[in-house]
Design a protein around this motif. Structure first.
Motif, PDB file in Angstrom:
ATOM      1  N   ASP A  68      -7.665  14.889  -9.725  1.00 25.05           N
ATOM      2  CA  ASP A  68      -6.760  14.165  -8.828  1.00 25.05           C
ATOM      3  C   ASP A  68      -7.364  12.834  -8.397  1.00 25.05           C
ATOM      4  O   ASP A  68      -6.672  11.833  -8.275  1.00 25.05           O
ATOM      5  N   ASP A  69      -8.643  12.862  -8.191  1.00 23.55           N
ATOM      6  CA  ASP A  69      -9.340  11.638  -7.779  1.00 23.55           C
ATOM      7  C   ASP A  69      -9.024  10.484  -8.719  1.00 23.55           C
ATOM      8  O   ASP A  69      -8.663   9.397  -8.291  1.00 23.55           O
ATOM      9  N   SER A  70      -9.182  10.736 -10.010  1.00 22.65           N
ATOM     10  CA  SER A  70      -9.018   9.658 -10.974  1.00 22.65           C
ATOM     11  C   SER A  70      -7.549   9.218 -11.056  1.00 22.65           C
ATOM     12  O   SER A  70      -7.240   8.035 -11.139  1.00 22.65           O
ATOM     13  N   ILE A  71      -6.631  10.191 -10.979  1.00 20.19           N
ATOM     14  CA  ILE A  71      -5.214   9.855 -11.069  1.00 20.19           C
ATOM     15  C   ILE A  71      -4.752   9.044  -9.866  1.00 20.19           C
ATOM     16  O   ILE A  71      -3.912   8.167  -9.965  1.00 20.19           O
ATOM     17  N   THR A  72      -5.320   9.355  -8.692  1.00 20.41           N
ATOM     18  CA  THR A  72      -4.821   8.691  -7.480  1.00 20.41           C
ATOM     19  C   THR A  72      -5.640   7.464  -7.105  1.00 20.41           C
ATOM     20  O   THR A  72      -5.347   6.805  -6.111  1.00 20.41           O
ATOM     21  N   TYR A  73      -6.639   7.146  -7.900  1.00 21.46           N
ATOM     22  CA  TYR A  73      -7.572   6.068  -7.532  1.00 21.46           C
ATOM     23  C   TYR A  73      -6.865   4.735  -7.303  1.00 21.46           C
ATOM     24  O   TYR A  73      -7.057   4.093  -6.268  1.00 21.46           O
ATOM     25  N   LEU A  74      -6.058   4.318  -8.269  1.00 20.70           N
ATOM     26  CA  LEU A  74      -5.376   3.026  -8.140  1.00 20.70           C
ATOM     27  C   LEU A  74      -4.432   3.031  -6.938  1.00 20.70           C
ATOM     28  O   LEU A  74      -4.397   2.068  -6.160  1.00 20.70           O
ATOM     29  N   GLY A  75      -3.689   4.116  -6.759  1.00 18.18           N
ATOM     30  CA  GLY A  75      -2.769   4.226  -5.638  1.00 18.18           C
ATOM     31  C   GLY A  75      -3.500   4.080  -4.305  1.00 18.18           C
ATOM     32  O   GLY A  75      -3.069   3.333  -3.426  1.00 18.18           O
ATOM     33  N   LYS A  76      -4.617   4.779  -4.184  1.00 16.39           N
ATOM     34  CA  LYS A  76      -5.390   4.716  -2.935  1.00 16.39           C
ATOM     35  C   LYS A  76      -5.914   3.304  -2.675  1.00 16.39           C
ATOM     36  O   LYS A  76      -5.907   2.820  -1.550  1.00 16.39           O
ATOM     37  N   MET A  77      -6.374   2.643  -3.732  1.00 13.77           N
ATOM     38  CA  MET A  77      -6.861   1.273  -3.582  1.00 13.77           C
ATOM     39  C   MET A  77      -5.730   0.354  -3.131  1.00 13.77           C
ATOM     40  O   MET A  77      -5.890  -0.469  -2.235  1.00 13.77           O
ATOM     41  N   LEU A  78      -4.585   0.491  -3.795  1.00  8.52           N
ATOM     42  CA  LEU A  78      -3.449  -0.377  -3.465  1.00  8.52           C
ATOM     43  C   LEU A  78      -2.932  -0.101  -2.055  1.00  8.52           C
ATOM     44  O   LEU A  78      -2.500  -1.015  -1.355  1.00  8.52           O
ATOM     45  N   ALA A  79      -2.996   1.164  -1.638  1.00  8.39           N
ATOM     46  CA  ALA A  79      -2.532   1.510  -0.295  1.00  8.39           C
ATOM     47  C   ALA A  79      -3.505   0.987   0.760  1.00  8.39           C
ATOM     48  O   ALA A  79      -3.114   0.637   1.870  1.00  8.39           O
ATOM     49  N   ALA A  80      -4.772   0.897   0.408  1.00  2.00           N
ATOM     50  CA  ALA A  80      -5.806   0.516   1.381  1.00  2.00           C
ATOM     51  C   ALA A  80      -5.992  -0.988   1.503  1.00  2.00           C
ATOM     52  O   ALA A  80      -6.412  -1.490   2.540  1.00  2.00           O
ATOM     53  N   ASN A  81      -5.680  -1.717   0.444  1.00  4.14           N
ATOM     54  CA  ASN A  81      -6.014  -3.143   0.412  1.00  4.14           C
ATOM     55  C   ASN A  81      -4.810  -4.056   0.541  1.00  4.14           C
ATOM     56  O   ASN A  81      -3.912  -4.028  -0.274  1.00  4.14           O
ATOM     57  N   GLN A  82      -4.845  -4.876   1.553  1.00  3.76           N
ATOM     58  CA  GLN A  82      -3.854  -5.949   1.614  1.00  3.76           C
ATOM     59  C   GLN A  82      -4.263  -6.985   0.571  1.00  3.76           C
ATOM     60  O   GLN A  82      -3.450  -7.503  -0.165  1.00  3.76           O
ATOM     61  N   ASP A  83      -5.553  -7.264   0.557  1.00  7.04           N
ATOM     62  CA  ASP A  83      -6.117  -8.204  -0.403  1.00  7.04           C
ATOM     63  C   ASP A  83      -6.288  -7.501  -1.752  1.00  7.04           C
ATOM     64  O   ASP A  83      -6.878  -6.436  -1.835  1.00  7.04           O
ATOM     65  N   SER A  84      -5.761  -8.097  -2.804  1.00  8.41           N
ATOM     66  CA  SER A  84      -5.763  -7.391  -4.075  1.00  8.41           C
ATOM     67  C   SER A  84      -7.010  -7.662  -4.928  1.00  8.41           C
ATOM     68  O   SER A  84      -7.144  -7.118  -6.011  1.00  8.41           O
ATOM     69  N   LYS A  85      -7.934  -8.478  -4.430  1.00 12.67           N
ATOM     70  CA  LYS A  85      -9.086  -8.852  -5.258  1.00 12.67           C
ATOM     71  C   LYS A  85      -9.869  -7.626  -5.773  1.00 12.67           C
ATOM     72  O   LYS A  85     -10.225  -7.543  -6.943  1.00 12.67           O
ATOM     73  N   GLU A  86     -10.079  -6.696  -4.855  1.00  6.87           N
ATOM     74  CA  GLU A  86     -10.844  -5.505  -5.217  1.00  6.87           C
ATOM     75  C   GLU A  86     -10.131  -4.709  -6.324  1.00  6.87           C
ATOM     76  O   GLU A  86     -10.759  -4.214  -7.259  1.00  6.87           O
ATOM     77  N   VAL A  87      -8.818  -4.608  -6.187  1.00  6.14           N
ATOM     78  CA  VAL A  87      -8.008  -3.885  -7.176  1.00  6.14           C
ATOM     79  C   VAL A  87      -8.086  -4.590  -8.534  1.00  6.14           C
ATOM     80  O   VAL A  87      -8.267  -3.949  -9.570  1.00  6.14           O
ATOM     81  N   VAL A  88      -7.951  -5.906  -8.502  1.00  4.83           N
ATOM     82  CA  VAL A  88      -7.996  -6.690  -9.737  1.00  4.83           C
ATOM     83  C   VAL A  88      -9.353  -6.524 -10.429  1.00  4.83           C
ATOM     84  O   VAL A  88      -9.419  -6.331 -11.646  1.00  4.83           O
TER      85      VAL A  88
END
Lengths: 193, 193
Positions: A68-88
Motif C-alpha cells: 500500500d505504501d508504494s501505491i499511495t506514495y504519489l497521492g500522499k505527496m500530492l495531498a501533503a504538498n502545496q508546492d509541487s517541487k518535491e513531487v516533480v
C-alpha cells in the motif's frame, strides 16, 4: 524452542511469490514453467496448484500485491504538498530506479504483445492506482474537481511509464538523465494546471 | 506484348519484403517461419535462402529500407523552419498515426526483451537516423554546434518513440490526445534551446 507448525495460507503465498519472482527474473516469464517455481518451494505439486493454476496468475498476484505504501506514495505527496517541487523531483528521479517489481512489469509488457489478457490486467492495475491516488488527494482537498484530477493523474501515470519503458527498452537512460530538466518542466506544467 | 524475363535482384528483394511484411503483421514476428514467407512468394526455397537466411534478417531489411524521404523528413523541416511550430505539430500529430512500419517496429521491440541483437540493431537504426538528420541541418546552418544539436535530436528521437510505444503498448492513445498541449510544450522547449 520453536515448535513445528504448519505454515499459514499467508506464509505459503509469500513463499510462492518470492520463489516465483526469483525464477521470473532469472529465466524470463516466457521460459518459466510451473515446475520451475514449485521446485523452489517446499510445497508439493498438489499443494502448489491449490494456490495457483498458472504462471500468469502468480505473476499478477506479485504485481498487484505491491505494498500500500508504494501505491499511495504519489497521492500522499500530492495531498501533503502545496508546492509541487518535491513531487516533480520524486517523479523524475524515480524513473531511473531499477528494482524487482519494475523488471517484472517490463517483462509482462512484452508478453502483452501476444496476450491481450496481459494488457487488460495492466490497465486494471492502472485504474486501481489512479483511483486510490485520486481518493487520497480528494480526502485532503474535498473541493477539488475529481474528474479533472483523475485525468491529470492518469496522464502522469502513463507518461511516467513511457519514460520508464523507454529507459529500459530503447537504452534511453543516459539520454533522459542528461535531459532531466525537460521532464521536470513537463511534470511541473501538468501539476500546476 | 510483354515478353518473359527473369526478375531482377531488386524485384526479388521487393517481392520478398512485401510478402514478409504481410506475414509478420498477420502472424506476429515470433510465429512467422521462413516457410510462411517463402510460400507467399514465387521463389523456390533455394532461391529464397540466397537472399535471406532468417526472418530476423528480413525484418531488419524492411525496417532499414524506410524511404529516404521518411528518414530525412524531420531534418528537412528543421532545416527549413526558423519557426518551430510546424515541426512541433508534425511531431505531436504523427505520434498517433498507425502504419505498417510502425507496427513492425513495435513488434520487434517486444522481441528485443529476449534477443539483445534486436536492441543493438534498433540502436544502430537510431544512430543512423540521428546522424542523417543532424547532417541535413548542419548543411543549412553550418555555424550550429554539432554536438549540442546531436544531443537534442537524439533526445527528440527517443522521446518521440516513448510516446509512440506508450500509445500502443499501454493503451495511452486517448490520454495523450487529450493532453497534446503538454507534448507540444515539451517539444517546443527542446527545440528552442
Amino acid at each position: 524452542m520453536e515448535t513445528y507448525r504448519r505454515k499459514s495460507r499467508e506464509e505459503r503465498l509469500k513463499e510462492i511469490k518470492q520463489a516465483a519472482q526469483g525464477v521470473f527474473l532469472r529465466k524470463g516469464f516466457k521460459d518459466t514453467t510451473m515446475e520451475d517455481i514449485i521446485n523452489e518451494t517446499t510445497l508439493s505439486k498438489g499443494g502448489f496448484y491449490y494456490y495457483f493454476k498458472s504462471t500468469k496468475e502468480i505473476y499478477f498476484s506479485i504485481l498487484e500485491e505491491k505494498s500500500d505504501d508504494s501505491i499511495t506514495y504519489l497521492g500522499k505527496m500530492l495531498a501533503a504538498n502545496q508546492d509541487s517541487k518535491e513531487v516533480v523531483d520524486y517523479l523524475t528521479e524515480s524513473i531511473f530506479e531499477d528494482f524487482a517489481e519494475r523488471r517484472l512489469f517490463l517483462m509482462g509488457l512484452y508478453e502483452s504483445y501476444y496476450d491481450n489478457d496481459f494488457m487488460e490486467r495492466f490497465n486494471q492495475i492502472q485504474d486501481k492506482y489512479v483511483d486510490i491516488t485520486v481518493n487520497i488527494i480528494i480526502e485532503k482537498y474535498p473541493d477539488m474537481e475529481e474528474k479533472k484530477l483523475k485525468k491529470k493523474i492518469n496522464f502522469l501515470y502513463i507518461l511516467y511509464h513511457a519514460f520508464v519503458i523507454n529507459c529500459n527498452m530503447m537504452g534511453g537512460k543516459d539520454i533522459y538523465k542528461k535531459n532531466k530538466k525537460y521532464l521536470k518542466d513537463l511534470f511541473t506544467n501538468i501539476l500546476k494546471d
